[in-house]
Scaffold this active site. Structure first.
Site, PDB file in Angstrom:
ATOM      1  CE  LYS A 111      36.135  11.706  12.078  1.00 39.93           C
ATOM      2  NZ  LYS A 111      36.145  11.237  10.371  1.00 39.93           N
ATOM      3  CD  GLU A 157      31.926   5.755   3.828  1.00 37.23           C
ATOM      4  OE1 GLU A 157      33.046   5.638   4.326  1.00 37.23           O
ATOM      5  OE2 GLU A 157      30.991   6.798   4.394  1.00 37.23           O
ATOM      6  CD  GLU A 215      35.824  14.934   9.691  1.00 35.16           C
ATOM      7  OE1 GLU A 215      34.833  14.226   9.696  1.00 35.16           O
ATOM      8  OE2 GLU A 215      35.654  16.313   9.550  1.00 35.16           O
ATOM      9  CD  GLU A 222      29.327  17.464   7.913  1.00 34.50           C
ATOM     10  OE1 GLU A 222      29.790  16.100   7.723  1.00 34.50           O
ATOM     11  OE2 GLU A 222      30.177  18.310   8.070  1.00 34.50           O
TER      12      GLU A 222
END
Length: 496
Positions: A259, A308, A344, A479
């Site tokens: 990834k 986050e 993910e 996104e």
């Protein structure tokens, strides 16, 4: 004045301050510390000094002002670093910044803990536990017994060298700073003044600034500022983005990586008068559940409202979270059922557990991801909590965690190398750790998402998306556009 007279004057001033607040000097021993970003680990005992005074009733301007004045008089013959903390009125943290907007240095406004703001820079430190510990070793803190410990604020670039080129001049690979004036507010509020120069400041001028700050703290901030016009002047087009995503997918199919989080940016031109404080005010109204942050360096402001948390340490308790997987409102069921999104997300959870595991006696994550709802999009979230085996400095935990697969990729080194070599513009401090720490090694750092850099009438706005083997370029582009709207909407203020 001879040295003996100066020393006598200092002793009398300190005695008067003690009588005023019934001061009792105490010493606090901080835990053994370990290293941070770009440093090796090392151990040392960090000590800070503080003074406690009894205080009853609501904060009084006269009492706080007099204590500050006495502390400055007492420091005149000393020359050591000094931080003086006094009770202050409860207000929004932005109120301090609006007293002297050109002197703004930091803003830290999390949704569920104490907020802080700062004016000026008393000193700048390297982002490692040893430098910070040595600073607090040589600092005297005169404060109310219930006052919070002094904090230093800052962060680091996404990767070494990522903030050495325009438009990131002045930020560099990492720094922590102590504001000259720091306002901390939760249920109560305090105001700190720091002196780190050998010469004492002009006490009269300091007290004038104190009065202006107090006035600002008692004055309502006002309504959200009106919209302004912004114009996009530079950004990567869809074709460039699609080519980049296809390249990452080929690397994944070759087995080089699992990834990579690809990021893109756009540059917007701001109407005259679109200042950083107005942008932060709009972010407060639009994203009350996120951590607002800002760090000013010269005429530049790096700011945002991130959802986050990277790491929070209080004593032996640590908190973190995995936040990976994003979609628009109305699409929650598809995201939560998507094998791509779940895989993910799982990579991020596993990476955080591996990074924190060596430091912890106990560590656990929620068994299933939950839905985190923001005003403009939805995230997949897994809370993580643990208990440290020994007091480990929060900066060592930051070093172990950053970058998580939520902003870098898997494996970390290969993903970061691809990002540094292939992305069109260095990320600077975007998606990097930003936060605070204190002499005890406690602290909190977030991942600097939904963020951008304001400088010279322009704003550089960043967003990224995790690219997996089955990623669709158009969906990932959409996104990133959705994520960019968090800051773009705050820049122009029309609710888009």
């Amino acid at each position: 004045m001879c040295r003996a007279d100066a020393d006598g004057r200092a002793r009398r001033a300190r005695s008067e301050a003690a009588d005023l607040w019934r001061v009792q000097l105490v010493r606090r021993r901080a835990p053994r510390s370990r290293g941070f970003i770009g440093t090796g680990s090392g151990g040392r005992i960090v000590r800070s000094q503080s003074a406690a005074f009894a205080f009853e009733g609501a904060p009084s301007r006269d009492a706080s002002r007099r204590f500050l004045e006495q502390a400055l008089d007492g420091r005149a013959a000393q020359g050591a670093h000094l931080i003086v903390t006094v009770p202050a009125p409860v207000a929004r943290p932005d109120a301090l910044l609006r007293a002297f907007p050109r002197e703004a240095s930091i803003l830290w406004d999390p949704p569920q803990s104490a907020a802080c703001s700062g004016l000026g820079v008393a000193t700048t430190l390297a982002p490692d536990a040893q430098s910070i510990g040595e600073f607090f070793d040589g600092t005297e803190h005169l404060a109310h017994e219930s006052s919070p410990a002094p904090r230093v604020f800052g962060g680091a670039s996404f990767a070494p060298g990522a903030a050495r080129q325009p438009p990131w001049e002045g930020f560099g690979d990492g720094l922590m700073l102590l504001p000259t004036w720091t306002y901390q507010v939760n249920e109560r509020a305090s105001l700190s003044f720091a002196v780190c120069e050998s010469e004492s400041p002009d006490a009269r001028r300091v007290l004038e600034v104190f009065d202006a700050i107090w006035d600002s703290l008692e004055r309502p901030i006002g309504v959200i500022p009106p919209p302004v016009s912004v114009r996009r002047i530079d950004e990567a087009d869809r074709h460039t983005w699609s080519r980049q995503v296809d390249e990452i997918r080929r690397e994944i199919k070759k087995g080089s990586v699992d990834k990579i989080v690809a990021a893109r940016h756009c540059v917007v031109e701001l109407e005259t008068g679109a200042g950083s404080l107005d942008v932060l005010k709009r972010l407060e109204g639009r994203f009350p559940g996120c951590t607002r942050f800002a760090i000013w360096r010269g005429d530049a402001a790096f700011l945002g409202a991130t959802p986050e948390l990277l790491i929070s340490r209080s004593g032996l308790s640590v908190l973190s979270e995995a936040l990976a997987g994003s979609t628009a409102h109305g699409d929650a069921a598809r995201m939560m059922a998507s094998s791509k999104e779940r895989e993910e997300h799982k990579l991020v959870v596993q990476a955080i557990l591996r990074a924190l595991g060596p430091f912890c006696d106990s560590l656990r994550s929620a068994p299933e991801p939950r839905l985190r709802e923001l005003p403009n999009l939805l995230h997949m979230q897994t809370p993580i909590e643990g208990r440290l085996r020994e007091p480990t400095h929060v900066l060592a935990l930051v070093e172990a965690l950053h970058p998580t697969p939520a902003v870098g990729g898997v494996p970390t080194r290969e993903a970061v190398q691809w990002i540094v070599e292939r992305e069109a513009l260095g990320r600077g401090w975007y998606s990097a750790p930003v936060g605070w720490t204190d002499a005890e090694g406690d602290g909190e750092f977030v991942v600097a998402l939904r963020s951008g850099l304001l400088r010279d009438g322009k704003a550089w706005v960043y967003a990224g998306a995790g690219i997996m083997a089955d990623s669709d370029p158009d969906a990932e582009y959409a996104e990133t556009e959705l994520k960019m709207q968090a800051l773009l909407g705050a820049l122009h203020g029309d609710g888009r």
